[in-house]
Design an enzyme around this catalytic site. Structure first.
Site: not given
Lengths: 301, 240
Positions: A1-3, A32
């Site tokens: 994901m990553c935010g 995330r």
């Protein structure tokens, strides 16, 4: 994901709060990606001065006597230690001599970023720990970007954390994964770019640096990226005075933006934006696929 | 003023403030409703982009959400009536079975994905992949929709008052698509089809259900499957 998050201030009265606002946005995005976090803050540049943000996994040893080591090269040098990072401020003309000396004498030190105004802090760990370790909340500035990582393409290390900086006052955060980064890295190495990691995002950052070195502005470089980068991406990019956003044509990776008279804000999710002042009345929209968004303090002025 | 009526409506409206209580309190309360109860009016305040607000409803309750929500709001809804007075993140009303979901603002990607029934009304715009793999849901979007909408749609209706993005109805089965504005491009095996009286009748019914009174069914164009990709044909290999 990553935010990923970004904040570009239009209202100068908010500048002292940039670090606090950006920290809140990033901490909200923690779920995330818990692997590592990083933030780039663009402060007000002082004329004729340059900043180099450096990092060490053994700060006790690498940062000991650092200022004294660098004084012979630049008598005006100052070093501010912040946990595993240090910000070295030098005369702009002496910056490359300072970097040369660092790479010879302190081989454990890595340069996170450099330029007139940017400071970059990144570490393995949760956003709340990373922002408190570096005192990000107390920092002011004109714009900044942040990232919390769920690692996919390379190891969970400090150097694999975002933002990636490959040119003066440039940095980039990325949600997604690139599929042609190995080939592109080879081409960029041939053009003279150097790489610190096997990370796909570093290639994207270096690509933009190379395009801007050819005379393109950030907006034009992002437009070329749509042709030359293959894979999934939502990028948020900072330059000394500019702030850009672009998503790949498929646009699976989420993105929400908000604009008021006071700021332009980016978040992977709306949750990241809910504490911003006046968000209830902001223009909130989802950036279109394959569309470059680009703002510049200097062009706006 | 009739105070007794006022008191009754206050008593039956249950308010969940997501700034003060966890989301699970709301969803557990919704899931605990027994069939036939009259305790059916819920209000959610301060959603602040929360994920999974009001998912898994299986009773005819009414939920008014005062603000914008994150991922998967009203997912799997079966019989509830959910209104979001704000915008919705990705996957709103995903896999809806029956009931009604109304978004007063915009919806992010894959709104109404895989929905099997019910009505989803989006008063603003919907992003990419609206109605992807729809299987019986009816979706009415008053603004525009993004690319790859109704991808592999199997049944149900997608009604768009604005424009559609690239590759509308790619690899479509029998979902019926109606667009009033421009279609940027049609996906593989999706073609424009004749708008026949039965379609005008269905459009009138859906517009009426969505509360739209100023648009005529005759203003739409219909798109559907050319049915050339249903069975494997070696000559179509490039289209798959």
């Amino acid at each position: 994901m990553c935010g990923i998050v970004g904040l570009f201030l239009k209202d100068k009265s908010l500048e002292p709060q940039l670090g606090a606002m950006l920290s809140d946005m990033l901490v909200t995005m923690t779920d995330r990606g818990p692997d590592s976090a990083g933030i780039a803050i663009y402060g007000s540049p002082s004329k004729g001065r340059a900043k180099i943000t450096v990092q060490s996994s053994d700060p006790k040893q690498d940062f000991a006597g650092l200022e004294a080591l660098l004084k012979p090269v630049d008598s005006s040098v100052s070093v501010e230690l912040k946990s595993t990072h240090a910000v070295i401020e030098t005369d702009a003309d002496k910056a490359s001599a300072v970097r040369d000396l660092l790479s010879q004498e302190r081989t454990g030190i890595r340069v996170m970023g450099s330029g007139d105004s940017v400071e970059i802090y990144k570490e393995v760990g949760l956003p709340k720990d990373v922002v408190s370790r570096f005192g990000i909340r107390q920092m002011g500035g004109t714009h900044g970007i942040g990232h919390t990582r769920m690692a996919t393409e390379s190891a969970v290390t400090t150097l694999g954390a975002h933002p990636f900086s490959t040119g003066a006052d440039q940095c980039l955060v990325h949600n997604g994964s690139l599929s042609n980064h190995n080939n592109l890295r080879r081409e960029l190495v041939r053009e003279g770019m150097t790489f610190e990691t096997q990370n796909d995002t570093e290639v994207a950052a270096a690509y933009l640096t190379a395009e801007m070195a050819k005379g393109k502005d950030l907006g034009q470089a992002l437009t070329s990226a749509l042709d030359d980068l293959d894979g999934f991406f939502t990028f948020v990019v900072g330059t000394k005075s500019g702030f850009g956003v672009v998503r790949d044509p498929i646009a699976c990776k989420p993105a929400v933006m908000a604009e008021t008279d006071q700021y332009i804000a980016f978040g992977s999710e709306y949750r990241a934006l809910v504490n911003l002042p006046g968000i209830e009345d902001a223009r909130v929209w989802e950036p279109e696929p394959a569309t470059v968004y680009f703002w510049d303090h200097e062009k706006a002025a | 003023m009739d105070l007794s009526v006022k008191r009754e409506s206050l008593e039956t409206m249950r308010v969940f403030d997501l700034a003060k209580m966890p989301l699970r309190d709301l969803n557990s309360a919704l899931h605990a409703i027994a069939p036939g109860t009259n305790d059916t009016n819920f209000e959610v305040v301060n959603p602040r982009g929360s994920h999974a607000v009001a998912v898994g409803i299986d009773q005819p309750v009414t939920v008014e959400v005062r603000g914008s929500v994150g991922y998967y709001c009203a997912g799997m809804n079966d019989g509830g009536s959910v209104t979001v007075h704000g915008s919705a993140g990705p996957g709103v009303a995903e896999n809806m079975m029956s009931g009604t979901v109304v978004i007063e603002g915009d919806a992010s990607q894959y709104a109404g994905a895989t929905g099997r029934g019910g009505l989803l009304v989006i008063k603003g715009n919907a992003a990419s992949r609206c109605g992807i793999s729809m299987k019986g849901i009816d979706i009415v979007v008053q603004g525009n929709i993004g690319h790859m909408s109704a991808f592999m749609g199997q049944s149900g209706h997608l009604v768009v008052l604005g424009n559609a993005g690239d590759a509308l109805g790619d690899s479509l089965y029998e979902a019926k698509l109606f667009v009033r504005g421009e279609v940027k491009s049609l996906g593989a095996d999706c073609i424009q089809k004749e708008l026949r009286p039965e379609h005008i009748e269905k459009l009138a019914e859906l517009l009426d259900k969505a509360g739209i009174t100023d648009v005529k069914p005759q203003e739409f164009k219909r798109y559907g499957s050319a049915r050339t990709l249903y069975n494997f044909n070696i000559d179509n290999a490039d289209a798959y």
